[in-house]
Design a protein around this motif. Structure first.
Motif, PDB file in Angstrom:
ATOM      1  N   CYS A  50     -26.181 -48.210 -26.054  1.00  0.00           N
ATOM      2  CA  CYS A  50     -27.069 -48.949 -25.140  1.00  0.00           C
ATOM      3  C   CYS A  50     -26.339 -50.029 -24.345  1.00  0.00           C
ATOM      4  N   CYS A  99     -21.968 -51.809 -27.904  1.00  0.00           N
ATOM      5  CA  CYS A  99     -22.651 -50.600 -28.352  1.00  0.00           C
ATOM      6  C   CYS A  99     -22.399 -49.490 -27.333  1.00  0.00           C
ATOM      7  N   CYS A 122     -30.241 -51.476 -30.677  1.00  0.00           N
ATOM      8  CA  CYS A 122     -30.754 -50.118 -30.890  1.00  0.00           C
ATOM      9  C   CYS A 122     -30.395 -49.539 -32.254  1.00  0.00           C
ATOM     10  N   CYS A 138     -25.787 -51.774 -34.074  1.00  0.00           N
ATOM     11  CA  CYS A 138     -26.162 -52.502 -32.850  1.00  0.00           C
ATOM     12  C   CYS A 138     -27.423 -53.330 -33.112  1.00  0.00           C
TER      13      CYS A 138
HETATM   14 ZN   LIG Z   1     -27.210 -50.262 -28.974  1.00  0.00          ZN
END
Ligand SMILES: [Zn+2]
Length: 301
Positions: free
Chosen positions: A237, A234, A220, A217
């Motif tokens: 997140c 993702c 994150c 991602c």
């Molecule tokens: Zn993420």
């Protein structure tokens, strides 16, 4: 005026990528944390110097060499009558100063940043002399982290504490300065002498087979990516981007880590891991690279 901006070093970027994809040793982890913390501190200082309104040239992050000795300058500001240079420290927590030594409480001695500063100042002075520029230098250590405290701090040492940074820069801002062509030539010269790669880089050895495969991602760094139609989402997140963008980001990471490796559809397909269709990978490669060779011998440049 910003004349040279800062970018992450190759060392930091490599460690950033590797830390996601393999288990770093404790020593490498610590080194990565130190580099990344240092970088954060420098960027925080840049965000303050970029507000300067006076006639100045700001050069961030210079790696220079004089008489075969390499030295680094975190931030250098040229005004008409002087060169300011700053060594930015992002130390956090309680420290004390005793008999020319710095300790992290309770008793852990750290390298005295004043020695480093004076070494760099001497080398910079020598370099300026070689270049036939005769401007006075004012060198300071900046402790940028607001959670930093130095007990028994010495008076009359070139240290700028977190509570003093704004005042220091405001004062610098009011110094009358009118730059001329000579100052610009100096800035140009320093940037041309800047070396991109540090000779002191400490990187662990790594191999393609040992690295975890998959798209991470952007936001994150999680590997938990769901491919839904043309989107990569993702699971951790919720960050979403198009498959094309995510694949290109992963290809750039692959090229960065393995600059000598040939780029083929198969290897990128394996590297990205979560994209089922090889055709999707081929489409991204066709769009962004040039194919050399044919069929199973084909690769991209
Ligand atoms: Zn993420």
């Amino acid at each position: 005026m910003l004349y040279k901006s800062r970018s992450k070093s190759k060392e930091l970027r490599t460690l950033e990528f590797l830390s996601k994809r393999m288990n770093l040793s404790e020593k490498d982890k610590q080194h990565y944390l130190n580099l990344s913390k240092g970088y954060e501190g420098e960027v925080a200082f840049d965000s303050l110097t970029e507000k300067l309104q006076c006639d100045c040239l700001i050069l961030n992050d210079l790696l220079l060499k004089v008489s075969n000795t390499t030295f680094q300058i975190d931030s250098l500001i040229i005004v008409s009558g002087k060169i300011y240079f700053f060594d930015v420290k992002n130390h956090e927590g309680d420290y004390y100063y005793d008999s020319d030594k710095f300790f992290k409480i309770p008793q852990f001695e750290i390298v005295n940043p004043l020695y480093q500063l004076s070494r760099s100042e001497t080398l910079l002075r020598q370099l300026l002399l070689n270049l036939k520029f005769n401007l006075p230098i004012e060198a300071s250590i900046v402790f940028i982290n607001t959670s930093f405290t130095l007990y028994q701090s010495p008076l009359n040492k070139p240290i700028i504490y977190p509570t003093q940074i704004n005042r220091y820069l405001n004062k610098l801002n009011t110094i009358p300065s009118k730059l001329n062509e000579k100052h610009k030539i100096l800035a140009e010269k320093l940037v041309s002498l800047h070396m991109d790669e540090s000779p002191f880089t400490q990187l662990p050895s790594y191999h393609y087979d040992q690295l975890r495969k998959g798209i991470t991602c952007f936001h994150c760094h999680s590997f938990s990516i769901l491919v839904k139609g043309r989107k990569c989402i993702c699971r951790d997140c919720g960050f979403a981007e198009t498959v094309d963008v995510a694949v290109m980001r992963s290809i750039r990471e692959f090229i960065f880590l393995f600059p000598d490796q040939k780029i083929t559809t198969n290897i990128i397909h394996e590297w990205c891991h979560v994209i089922d269709s090889k055709q999707k990978i081929r489409n991204v490669l066709d769009k962004n690279f040039t194919m050399v060779g044919e069929n199973r011998w084909a690769f991209y440049i």
